[in-house]
Design an enzyme around this catalytic site. Structure first.
Site: not given
Ligand code: NAP
Length: 255
Positions: A155, A162
């Site tokens: 990720y 995020k």
């Protein structure tokens, strides 16, 4: 109906699997009027029929890397609506190269690009949206992932993006609150979509969550959309600056 008479502007529909598309359908079902954007000419063919099927009042191009595109959305929208009650920001992007291996391989350009499209875009949209949002108990909602707070394989830079997006939610909530605008995020569990297909090893994450989450299943786009209805309706009139998990409870598990 929970959103009767509300006007909702939705960013982030790429196809029928998009989380934003489930949100658009749920909002329509709850009586909201919709305006829908698409990322570029190539996408118009796919998004326009979807938007038309929900009687979208406006279908507008918006590549969020362009300030002019973002401004254009609101100047066009001002011709059909006197204000906006709901903004949905369901946009993220990182180069495929950044979503494999470890974060140590992140390039300066890839970092900047991911932050621009996945984080700045929410600030840029809110900046232009404020004149149409103020004074109507409006709500803005973005989509995050647990990779903002914990490490998930591959990720990488998107986890950093995020985290910045979730911090932006808190700062935006403070900045827009005096105008009666609530700002929240849904942190969704993993869902098979176009964006998710770019994350190396995504199936492994899906399998793990299904096995370990309290609900013993993965969430669907519809699960997320129902929570979005609540957060953008007057039912959530006292909720702002919140990161709301829709992940089958996965985030509460230690081991
Ligand atoms: P998706 O259908 O691929 O949606 C991502 C959207 O971002 C697409 O509509 C894409 O448009 C748009 N986008 C990318 N670059 C853009 C740009 N420069 N300008 C305008 N739009 C741009 O995938 P999704 O899973 O529904 O993702 C929506 C949001 O949910 C993202 O923020 C994602 O991180 C978040 N989320 C997803 C999951 C998951 O597992 N799927 C979990 C938690 C959070 P194009 O494809 O046309 O470029």
């Amino acid at each position: 109906m929970l959103l009767q008479g509300k006007k909702a502007l939705i960013f982030g529909i790429a196809n029928e699997k998009s989380i934003a598309w489930a949100i658009a359908r749920a909002f329509h079902g709850q009586g909201a009027e919709l305006a829908i954007t698409y990322a570029g000419e190539a996408l118009e063919k796919r998004v326009r029929p979807l938007a038309e099927s929900l009687n979208s009042k406006a279908i507008l191009p918006c590549n969020v890397t362009s300030d002019d595109d973002i401004k254009g959305v609101f100047s066009e929208l001002g011709k059909v609506w006197d204000g906006v009650d709901i903004i949905i920001h369901s946009i993220a992007f990182a180069n495929k190269d950044e979503l494999k291996g470890t974060i140590i391989n992140t390039s300066r350009e890839g970092f900047a690009n991911a932050m621009d499209i996945s984080v700045y875009s929410f600030l840029g949209i809110m900046k232009e949206a404020m004149p149409m949002l103020q004074g109507r108990n409006a709500a803005a909602l973005t989509l995050s992932y647990y990779g903002a707070v914990k490490v998930f394989p591959s990720y990488n830079v998107m986890g950093v993006a995020k985290a910045a997006l979730e911090a932006s939610v808190r700062y935006l909530a403070e900045a827009a609150g005096p105008e009666g605008v609530r700002v929240n995020a849904i942190s969704a569990g993993p869902i098979r979509t176009l964006a998710a297909s770019g994350v190396n090893g995504f199936t492994q994450i899906l399998n793990h969550v299904e096995e370990k989450a309290p609900l013993r299943r993965n969430v669907t786009q519809e699960d997320v959309a129902r929570a979005a209805v609540y957060l953008c309706s007057d039912m959530a009139s006292g909720v702002s600056g919140e990161i709301h998990y829709v992940d089958g409870g996965y985030n509460v598990i230690g081991i």
